[in-house]
Design a protein around this motif. Structure first.
Motif, PDB file in Angstrom:
ATOM      1  N   TYR A 130      -0.144  12.326  -0.227  1.00 33.58           N
ATOM      2  CA  TYR A 130      -0.823  13.370   0.523  1.00 33.58           C
ATOM      3  C   TYR A 130      -0.262  14.732   0.112  1.00 33.58           C
ATOM      4  CZ  TYR A 130      -2.177   9.782   3.995  1.00 33.58           C
ATOM      5  OH  TYR A 130      -2.694   8.681   4.637  1.00 33.58           O
ATOM      6  N   LEU A 175      -2.618  16.938   6.778  1.00 36.01           N
ATOM      7  CA  LEU A 175      -2.361  16.241   5.514  1.00 36.01           C
ATOM      8  C   LEU A 175      -3.681  15.734   4.959  1.00 36.01           C
ATOM      9  CD1 LEU A 175       0.519  16.156   6.874  1.00 36.01           C
ATOM     10  CD2 LEU A 175       0.879  14.087   5.542  1.00 36.01           C
ATOM     11  N   GLN A 180       0.211  18.634   2.021  1.00 28.42           N
ATOM     12  CA  GLN A 180       0.160  19.326   3.307  1.00 28.42           C
ATOM     13  C   GLN A 180       0.085  20.822   3.072  1.00 28.42           C
ATOM     14  OE1 GLN A 180       3.608  19.091   5.926  1.00 28.42           O
ATOM     15  NE2 GLN A 180       2.308  19.414   7.718  1.00 28.42           N
ATOM     16  N   TYR A 218      -4.320   6.792  -3.542  1.00 32.40           N
ATOM     17  CA  TYR A 218      -3.587   5.709  -2.912  1.00 32.40           C
ATOM     18  C   TYR A 218      -3.564   4.505  -3.863  1.00 32.40           C
ATOM     19  CZ  TYR A 218      -8.148   3.679  -1.697  1.00 32.40           C
ATOM     20  OH  TYR A 218      -9.417   3.150  -1.740  1.00 32.40           O
ATOM     21  N   LEU A 257      -5.416  13.265   1.823  1.00 39.00           N
ATOM     22  CA  LEU A 257      -5.105  12.187   0.906  1.00 39.00           C
ATOM     23  C   LEU A 257      -5.503  12.545  -0.517  1.00 39.00           C
ATOM     24  CD1 LEU A 257      -4.143   9.211   0.664  1.00 39.00           C
ATOM     25  CD2 LEU A 257      -6.545   8.553   0.987  1.00 39.00           C
ATOM     26  N   PHE A 297       3.663  14.566   0.320  1.00 41.75           N
ATOM     27  CA  PHE A 297       4.262  13.448   1.040  1.00 41.75           C
ATOM     28  C   PHE A 297       3.733  12.135   0.498  1.00 41.75           C
ATOM     29  CE2 PHE A 297       6.691  15.349   4.365  1.00 41.75           C
ATOM     30  CZ  PHE A 297       6.092  16.574   4.620  1.00 41.75           C
ATOM     31  N   TYR A 325       0.825  -1.196   0.000  1.00 39.99           N
ATOM     32  CA  TYR A 325       0.000   0.000   0.000  1.00 39.99           C
ATOM     33  C   TYR A 325       0.863   1.252   0.000  1.00 39.99           C
ATOM     34  CZ  TYR A 325      -3.430  -3.453   1.462  1.00 39.99           C
ATOM     35  OH  TYR A 325      -4.230  -4.565   1.532  1.00 39.99           O
ATOM     36  N   GLU A 337       0.099   1.135  10.916  1.00 38.74           N
ATOM     37  CA  GLU A 337       0.912   2.340  10.901  1.00 38.74           C
ATOM     38  C   GLU A 337       1.226   2.785   9.486  1.00 38.74           C
ATOM     39  OE1 GLU A 337       3.099   0.634  14.896  1.00 38.74           O
ATOM     40  OE2 GLU A 337       4.329   1.359  13.244  1.00 38.74           O
ATOM     41  N   GLN A 338       1.360   4.103   9.309  1.00 40.92           N
ATOM     42  CA  GLN A 338       1.864   4.639   8.063  1.00 40.92           C
ATOM     43  C   GLN A 338       3.183   5.343   8.316  1.00 40.92           C
ATOM     44  OE1 GLN A 338      -0.749   6.846   5.454  1.00 40.92           O
ATOM     45  NE2 GLN A 338      -2.376   5.323   5.611  1.00 40.92           N
ATOM     46  N   TYR A 339       4.081   5.194   7.353  1.00 47.75           N
ATOM     47  CA  TYR A 339       5.399   5.817   7.408  1.00 47.75           C
ATOM     48  C   TYR A 339       5.557   6.709   6.196  1.00 47.75           C
ATOM     49  CZ  TYR A 339       6.213   2.362  10.997  1.00 47.75           C
ATOM     50  OH  TYR A 339       6.103   1.608  12.134  1.00 47.75           O
ATOM     51  N   PHE A 340       6.130   7.885   6.442  1.00 47.57           N
ATOM     52  CA  PHE A 340       6.139   8.928   5.438  1.00 47.57           C
ATOM     53  C   PHE A 340       7.534   9.178   4.879  1.00 47.57           C
ATOM     54  CE2 PHE A 340       1.849  10.597   5.694  1.00 47.57           C
ATOM     55  CZ  PHE A 340       1.401   9.995   6.854  1.00 47.57           C
ATOM     56  N   GLY A 341       7.553   9.569   3.617  1.00 51.28           N
ATOM     57  CA  GLY A 341       8.775  10.011   2.998  1.00 51.28           C
ATOM     58  C   GLY A 341       9.138  11.416   3.434  1.00 51.28           C
ATOM     59  N   PRO A 342      10.257  11.950   2.919  1.00 57.90           N
ATOM     60  CA  PRO A 342      10.753  13.259   3.360  1.00 57.90           C
ATOM     61  C   PRO A 342      10.005  14.438   2.772  1.00 57.90           C
ATOM     62  CG  PRO A 342      12.209  12.344   1.715  1.00 57.90           C
ATOM     63  CD  PRO A 342      11.197  11.283   2.022  1.00 57.90           C
ATOM     64  N   TYR A 368       0.627   5.768  -0.653  1.00 54.75           N
ATOM     65  CA  TYR A 368      -0.297   6.887  -0.559  1.00 54.75           C
ATOM     66  C   TYR A 368       0.409   8.182  -0.964  1.00 54.75           C
ATOM     67  CZ  TYR A 368      -2.315   3.464   2.698  1.00 54.75           C
ATOM     68  OH  TYR A 368      -2.807   2.321   3.285  1.00 54.75           O
TER      69      TYR A 368
END
Lengths: 117, 110
Positions: free
Chosen positions: B35, B43, B37, B48, B45, B90, B31, B98-103, B33
Protein backbone atom coordinates in the motif's frame (compact mmCIF):
# COMPACT_ATOMS: atom_id res chain seq x y z
CA UNK A 1 -18.39 -1.39 -5.03
CA UNK A 2 -17.32 -0.88 -1.45
CA UNK A 3 -16.52 2.56 -0.06
CA UNK A 4 -16.01 4.20 3.30
CA UNK A 5 -16.62 7.77 4.42
CA UNK A 6 -15.21 9.09 7.66
CA UNK A 7 -17.37 12.05 8.48
CA UNK A 8 -14.79 14.07 10.41
CA UNK A 9 -11.21 14.70 9.34
CA UNK A 10 -10.32 15.99 12.82
CA UNK A 11 -11.89 15.43 16.24
CA UNK A 12 -10.70 17.15 19.39
CA UNK A 13 -11.84 16.12 22.90
CA UNK A 14 -10.72 16.72 26.45
CA UNK A 15 -9.05 13.98 28.46
CA UNK A 16 -11.66 11.96 30.36
CA UNK A 17 -14.54 12.81 28.00
CA UNK A 18 -16.17 10.43 25.50
CA UNK A 19 -14.82 9.86 22.02
CA UNK A 20 -16.98 9.41 18.91
CA UNK A 21 -15.44 8.85 15.49
CA UNK A 22 -18.00 8.47 12.73
CA UNK A 23 -17.86 6.12 9.77
CA UNK A 24 -20.40 5.32 7.06
CA UNK A 25 -19.88 2.57 4.56
CA UNK A 26 -21.28 1.40 1.26
CA UNK A 27 -21.18 -2.23 0.29
CA UNK A 28 -22.92 -4.48 -2.18
CA UNK A 29 -22.27 -7.46 0.04
CA UNK A 30 -22.44 -8.18 3.73
CA UNK A 31 -19.29 -6.34 4.74
CA UNK A 32 -16.44 -6.97 7.10
CA UNK A 33 -15.51 -3.72 8.83
CA UNK A 34 -12.45 -2.68 10.78
CA UNK A 35 -10.97 0.20 12.70
CA UNK A 36 -7.22 0.71 12.62
CA UNK A 37 -5.17 3.20 14.63
CA UNK A 38 -1.92 4.84 13.59
CA UNK A 39 0.18 6.70 16.12
CA UNK A 40 2.57 9.35 14.80
CA UNK A 41 5.34 7.87 12.63
CA UNK A 42 4.15 4.35 13.37
CA UNK A 43 2.50 1.54 11.46
CA UNK A 44 -1.17 0.60 11.64
CA UNK A 45 -2.62 -1.42 14.49
CA UNK A 46 -5.93 -3.26 14.36
CA UNK A 47 -8.33 -1.88 16.99
CA UNK A 48 -11.36 -4.04 16.30
CA UNK A 49 -13.28 -5.88 13.60
CA UNK A 50 -16.84 -6.76 12.64
CA UNK A 51 -17.37 -9.91 10.59
CA UNK A 52 -21.15 -10.60 10.79
CA UNK A 53 -21.21 -11.87 14.35
CA UNK A 54 -22.24 -9.60 17.25
CA UNK A 55 -23.12 -6.08 16.10
CA UNK A 56 -21.42 -4.47 19.11
CA UNK A 57 -17.73 -5.11 18.82
CA UNK A 58 -15.21 -4.54 21.58
CA UNK A 59 -11.61 -3.79 20.77
CA UNK A 60 -8.38 -2.97 22.49
CA UNK A 61 -7.78 -0.03 24.84
CA UNK A 62 -11.46 0.37 25.73
CA UNK A 63 -12.70 1.13 22.22
CA UNK A 64 -15.87 -0.33 20.79
CA UNK A 65 -17.93 0.03 17.64
CA UNK A 66 -21.49 -0.78 16.69
CA UNK A 67 -22.50 -2.10 13.29
CA UNK A 68 -25.84 -0.59 12.21
CA UNK A 69 -26.98 -2.00 8.92
CA UNK A 70 -30.04 0.24 8.65
CA UNK A 71 -27.82 3.33 8.95
CA UNK A 72 -24.81 1.82 7.11
CA UNK A 73 -22.67 3.05 9.97
CA UNK A 74 -19.82 1.70 12.05
CA UNK A 75 -18.97 4.44 14.55
CA UNK A 76 -16.07 4.08 16.97
CA UNK A 77 -16.54 5.09 20.60
CA UNK A 78 -14.68 5.18 23.88
CA UNK A 79 -16.23 6.29 27.18
CA UNK A 80 -13.24 8.22 28.46
CA UNK A 81 -10.39 9.58 26.37
CA UNK A 82 -6.78 9.21 27.44
CA UNK A 83 -3.83 11.24 26.23
CA UNK A 84 -2.36 8.12 24.65
CA UNK A 85 -5.41 7.88 22.34
CA UNK A 86 -4.13 10.80 20.27
CA UNK A 87 -3.58 9.29 16.82
CA UNK A 88 -5.09 8.85 13.37
CA UNK A 89 -7.94 6.39 13.02
CA UNK A 90 -9.00 4.62 9.87
CA UNK A 91 -12.32 2.96 9.15
CA UNK A 92 -11.90 0.12 6.67
CA UNK A 93 -14.24 -2.12 4.71
CA UNK A 94 -13.27 -5.44 3.22
CA UNK A 95 -14.49 -6.13 -0.25
CA UNK A 96 -17.29 -8.62 -0.32
CA UNK A 97 -15.40 -11.21 -2.33
CA UNK A 98 -11.88 -12.47 -2.34
CA UNK A 99 -9.82 -12.61 -5.49
CA UNK A 100 -7.65 -15.73 -5.46
CA UNK A 101 -8.31 -15.76 -1.73
CA UNK A 102 -6.77 -12.34 -1.18
CA UNK A 103 -8.57 -9.82 0.97
CA UNK A 104 -8.96 -6.34 -0.47
CA UNK A 105 -9.39 -3.50 1.98
CA UNK A 106 -10.83 -0.08 1.21
CA UNK A 107 -9.72 2.65 3.61
CA UNK A 108 -11.46 5.79 4.71
CA UNK A 109 -9.54 9.05 4.60
CA UNK A 110 -8.75 8.97 8.29
CA UNK A 111 -9.77 10.98 11.37
CA UNK A 112 -7.13 12.69 13.45
CA UNK A 113 -8.01 12.54 17.16
CA UNK A 114 -6.53 15.19 19.42
CA UNK A 115 -6.79 14.93 23.19
CA UNK A 116 -6.68 18.15 25.21
CA UNK A 117 -5.35 17.99 28.78
CA UNK B 1 3.44 -7.47 14.60
CA UNK B 2 3.10 -10.69 12.51
CA UNK B 3 6.86 -10.74 11.97
CA UNK B 4 6.88 -8.14 9.19
CA UNK B 5 9.92 -6.02 8.47
CA UNK B 6 10.47 -3.47 5.72
CA UNK B 7 13.70 -2.14 4.28
CA UNK B 8 14.88 0.47 3.92
CA UNK B 9 12.87 2.45 6.45
CA UNK B 10 13.79 5.76 4.83
CA UNK B 11 15.05 6.54 1.36
CA UNK B 12 15.69 9.66 -0.67
CA UNK B 13 16.16 9.18 -4.37
CA UNK B 14 16.23 11.24 -7.54
CA UNK B 15 13.60 11.40 -10.24
CA UNK B 16 14.13 8.77 -12.91
CA UNK B 17 16.07 6.28 -10.81
CA UNK B 18 14.77 2.77 -10.06
CA UNK B 19 13.97 1.96 -6.44
CA UNK B 20 13.21 -1.38 -4.79
CA UNK B 21 11.53 -1.73 -1.42
CA UNK B 22 11.59 -5.00 0.43
CA UNK B 23 8.99 -6.61 2.66
CA UNK B 24 10.05 -9.63 4.69
CA UNK B 25 7.83 -11.89 6.81
CA UNK B 26 8.81 -14.79 8.98
CA UNK B 27 5.49 -16.59 9.51
CA UNK B 28 4.88 -18.21 6.14
CA UNK B 29 1.81 -16.14 5.25
CA UNK B 30 0.43 -16.75 1.79
CA UNK B 31 -1.04 -13.32 1.09
CA UNK B 32 1.02 -10.14 1.02
CA UNK B 33 0.15 -6.59 0.02
CA UNK B 34 1.77 -3.26 -0.81
CA UNK B 35 0.00 0.00 0.00
CA UNK B 36 0.89 3.64 -0.22
CA UNK B 37 -0.29 6.24 2.28
CA UNK B 38 -0.83 9.85 1.30
CA UNK B 39 -2.55 12.63 3.27
CA UNK B 40 -6.30 12.65 2.71
CA UNK B 41 -6.32 9.28 0.96
CA UNK B 42 -5.90 6.72 3.69
CA UNK B 43 -4.06 3.68 2.34
CA UNK B 44 -4.42 2.56 -1.27
CA UNK B 45 -3.52 -0.85 -2.60
CA UNK B 46 -0.71 -0.98 -5.14
CA UNK B 47 -0.19 -4.72 -5.73
CA UNK B 48 -0.80 -7.91 -3.86
CA UNK B 49 0.44 -11.49 -3.95
CA UNK B 50 -1.49 -14.71 -3.38
CA UNK B 51 1.52 -17.02 -3.55
CA UNK B 52 5.03 -17.41 -4.86
CA UNK B 53 5.18 -15.90 -8.34
CA UNK B 54 1.44 -15.06 -8.14
CA UNK B 55 0.70 -11.34 -8.07
CA UNK B 56 -1.99 -8.96 -9.24
CA UNK B 57 -2.63 -5.24 -9.52
CA UNK B 58 -4.37 -3.05 -7.02
CA UNK B 59 -6.02 0.31 -7.55
CA UNK B 60 -2.85 2.44 -7.97
CA UNK B 61 -0.43 0.10 -9.76
CA UNK B 62 0.80 2.39 -12.56
CA UNK B 63 4.57 2.91 -12.30
CA UNK B 64 5.06 0.00 -9.91
CA UNK B 65 5.99 -3.64 -10.33
CA UNK B 66 6.32 -6.44 -7.80
CA UNK B 67 7.97 -9.79 -7.48
CA UNK B 68 7.68 -12.68 -5.09
CA UNK B 69 10.25 -15.38 -5.70
CA UNK B 70 9.92 -16.91 -2.23
CA UNK B 71 7.21 -16.92 0.39
CA UNK B 72 8.93 -14.62 2.84
CA UNK B 73 9.86 -11.74 0.51
CA UNK B 74 7.66 -9.37 -1.49
CA UNK B 75 9.51 -6.70 -3.44
CA UNK B 76 8.05 -3.45 -4.74
CA UNK B 77 9.94 -1.72 -7.57
CA UNK B 78 9.47 1.80 -8.84
CA UNK B 79 10.81 1.43 -12.33
CA UNK B 80 11.56 5.14 -12.80
CA UNK B 81 10.74 7.13 -9.70
CA UNK B 82 8.68 10.31 -10.03
CA UNK B 83 7.89 13.01 -7.47
CA UNK B 84 4.28 11.78 -7.33
CA UNK B 85 5.60 8.55 -5.82
CA UNK B 86 6.86 10.36 -2.74
CA UNK B 87 4.86 8.59 -0.07
CA UNK B 88 4.93 6.21 2.85
CA UNK B 89 4.77 2.59 1.73
CA UNK B 90 3.32 -0.16 3.88
CA UNK B 91 3.51 -3.88 3.44
CA UNK B 92 0.85 -6.13 4.95
CA UNK B 93 -0.07 -9.77 5.34
CA UNK B 94 -3.55 -11.19 5.82
CA UNK B 95 -4.52 -13.82 8.31
CA UNK B 96 -8.17 -14.78 8.20
CA UNK B 97 -10.22 -11.60 8.11
CA UNK B 98 -7.43 -9.42 9.41
CA UNK B 99 -4.47 -7.64 7.87
CA UNK B 100 -1.31 -6.79 9.76
CA UNK B 101 1.02 -4.07 8.65
CA UNK B 102 4.74 -3.53 8.64
CA UNK B 103 6.40 -0.39 10.05
CA UNK B 104 6.47 1.43 6.70
CA UNK B 105 9.09 2.93 4.38
CA UNK B 106 9.20 6.68 3.88
CA UNK B 107 10.29 7.40 0.30
CA UNK B 108 11.14 10.86 -0.96
CA UNK B 109 11.72 11.43 -4.67
CA UNK B 110 13.53 14.70 -5.39
Amino acid sequence: AQSVTQLDSHVSVSEGTPVLLRCNYSSSYSPSLFWYVQHPNKGLQLLLKYTSAATLVKGINGFEAEFKKSETSFHLTKPSAHMSDAAEYFCVVSRGFRIQGAQKLVFGQGTRLTINP
Amino acid sequence: DAGITQSPRHKVTETGTPVTLRCHQTENHRYMYWYRQDPGHGLRLIHYSYGVKDTDKGEVSDGYSVSRSKTEDFLLTLESATSSQTSVYFCAISQGHEQYFGPGTRLTVT
